[in-house]
Design a protein around this motif. Sequence first.
Motif, PDB file in Angstrom:
ATOM      1  N   GLN A 245     -25.715  29.424  94.275  1.00 18.54           N
ATOM      2  CA  GLN A 245     -25.413  30.142  95.100  1.00 18.54           C
ATOM      3  C   GLN A 245     -24.740  31.140  94.147  1.00 18.54           C
ATOM      4  N   GLY A 246     -26.276  31.781  93.689  1.00 16.45           N
ATOM      5  CA  GLY A 246     -26.404  32.805  92.809  1.00 16.45           C
ATOM      6  C   GLY A 246     -25.732  33.397  92.350  1.00 16.45           C
TER       7      GLY A 246
ATOM      8  N   GLY B 216     -19.916  27.467  90.582  1.00 17.95           N
ATOM      9  CA  GLY B 216     -20.092  27.640  91.666  1.00 17.95           C
ATOM     10  C   GLY B 216     -21.257  26.072  91.796  1.00 17.95           C
ATOM     11  N   GLY B 217     -21.198  26.115  93.187  1.00 16.13           N
ATOM     12  CA  GLY B 217     -22.203  24.825  93.216  1.00 16.13           C
ATOM     13  C   GLY B 217     -23.399  25.748  93.042  1.00 16.13           C
TER      14      GLY B 217
ATOM     15  N   GLU C  81     -20.865  23.687  89.010  1.00 17.10           N
ATOM     16  CA  GLU C  81     -20.347  22.761  89.285  1.00 17.10           C
ATOM     17  C   GLU C  81     -20.702  21.035  90.630  1.00 17.10           C
TER      18      GLU C  81
ATOM     19  N   MET D  42     -15.234  35.561  92.914  1.00 12.35           N
ATOM     20  CA  MET D  42     -13.492  35.582  92.512  1.00 12.35           C
ATOM     21  C   MET D  42     -13.795  34.411  91.719  1.00 12.35           C
TER      22      MET D  42
ATOM     23  N   ARG E  36     -16.302  32.226  90.094  1.00 14.37           N
ATOM     24  CA  ARG E  36     -15.979  31.234  91.245  1.00 14.37           C
ATOM     25  C   ARG E  36     -17.255  31.877  92.238  1.00 14.37           C
ATOM     26  N   ILE E  37     -18.321  31.558  92.277  1.00 13.78           N
ATOM     27  CA  ILE E  37     -19.505  32.043  92.970  1.00 13.78           C
ATOM     28  C   ILE E  37     -19.768  30.806  94.296  1.00 13.78           C
ATOM     29  N   PHE E  38     -19.458  31.993  95.618  1.00  9.84           N
ATOM     30  CA  PHE E  38     -20.451  31.470  97.211  1.00  9.84           C
ATOM     31  C   PHE E  38     -20.306  31.983  97.880  1.00  9.84           C
ATOM     32  N   CYS E  39     -21.496  31.256  98.433  1.00  7.60           N
ATOM     33  CA  CYS E  39     -22.912  32.299  98.539  1.00  7.60           C
ATOM     34  C   CYS E  39     -22.901  33.778  98.405  1.00  7.60           C
ATOM     35  N   GLY E  40     -22.981  33.750  96.845  1.00  6.66           N
ATOM     36  CA  GLY E  40     -23.274  34.692  96.154  1.00  6.66           C
ATOM     37  C   GLY E  40     -22.247  35.488  96.453  1.00  6.66           C
ATOM     38  N   ILE E  41     -20.843  34.998  96.570  1.00  6.70           N
ATOM     39  CA  ILE E  41     -19.661  36.034  96.522  1.00  6.70           C
ATOM     40  C   ILE E  41     -18.970  35.597  95.566  1.00  6.70           C
TER      41      ILE E  41
END
Lengths: 122, 173
Positions: A10-11, A6-7, A77, A119, A112-117
């Motif tokens: 992002q948690g 993840g970026g 990433e 996937m 993959r983590i995005f805004c703490g979420i």
Amino acid sequence: MRLIIGGSHQGKTLYTLKKHGISSENTADSFHSAENKAVFCDFQQAVQIALSSGEDPEQLTEALLRVNPEVIIICDEVGCGVVPVDKKERIWRETVGRLCCRLAERAESVERIFCGIPMKLK
Amino acid sequence: MMTLISGGAGSGKSAFAESCVLRSTAKNRIYLATMEVWGPEDRQRVARHREMRREKGFLTVEQPRCLESVTLPPDSVVLLEDLSNLTANECFGGAGFDGAEERILQGIGSIRMQAADLVIVTNELFSDGISYPAETQRYLALLARLNQILARQSDRVAEVAAGIPIFWKGAGE
């Protein structure tokens, strides 16, 4: 081995520790210290350090997986910007990306983590 | 209903955000613009966007910081564009970094309390692998934290790529 990508910011680490009930002491941020820890954080930074000291991050990764096949690897990433002018930066970015592809192929799971979420990618 | 929309530059997140607003049943469409207007070029651009949105029935409110001072009409759907601008305005042009997180969340909280529906556009700036100067890193870390907090509060979180929404939370229609 599991892979979390993840970026930056992002948690990813918090998510991983919470999900697997791992304490923050059980994390590492270098190839060497990751040998006996559950989580290897900032993999991209360890790759950068390896490259700048003339070591092969791929070999270091292989060696790590031999002694710690259950490790959870967390990696930023880093490939979504303009191609860096600096050659070292270019090589680093490319190496991190390629290593993530290879890790993902072998990983038991990839998230993959995005805004703490999270996937699940694999 | 609160929706958080992220994506890269030119990903189509604004158009998707607008479509979310058009689907809302709330009566008043408010465009909450956070961009600070600097020169004639900015003014021209803003005027053009304002005109485009007027045709879609939006009322534009320009508020580069201190969102808590905005009073909304009842039964509004708000498109807040965008969080990265608002955060930069608060950190670099307002009262500075200290307390910026609380100020921004308070401002958005106030909008959320008043609005029937809220759509927030933010930015995906975290995957370029570049080490920025300390102040920029601090800004990025704050924006990322706000994204996470607002994602938790949101009913839907969508990343837009090539104009296509990818739902990380909640379902699309």
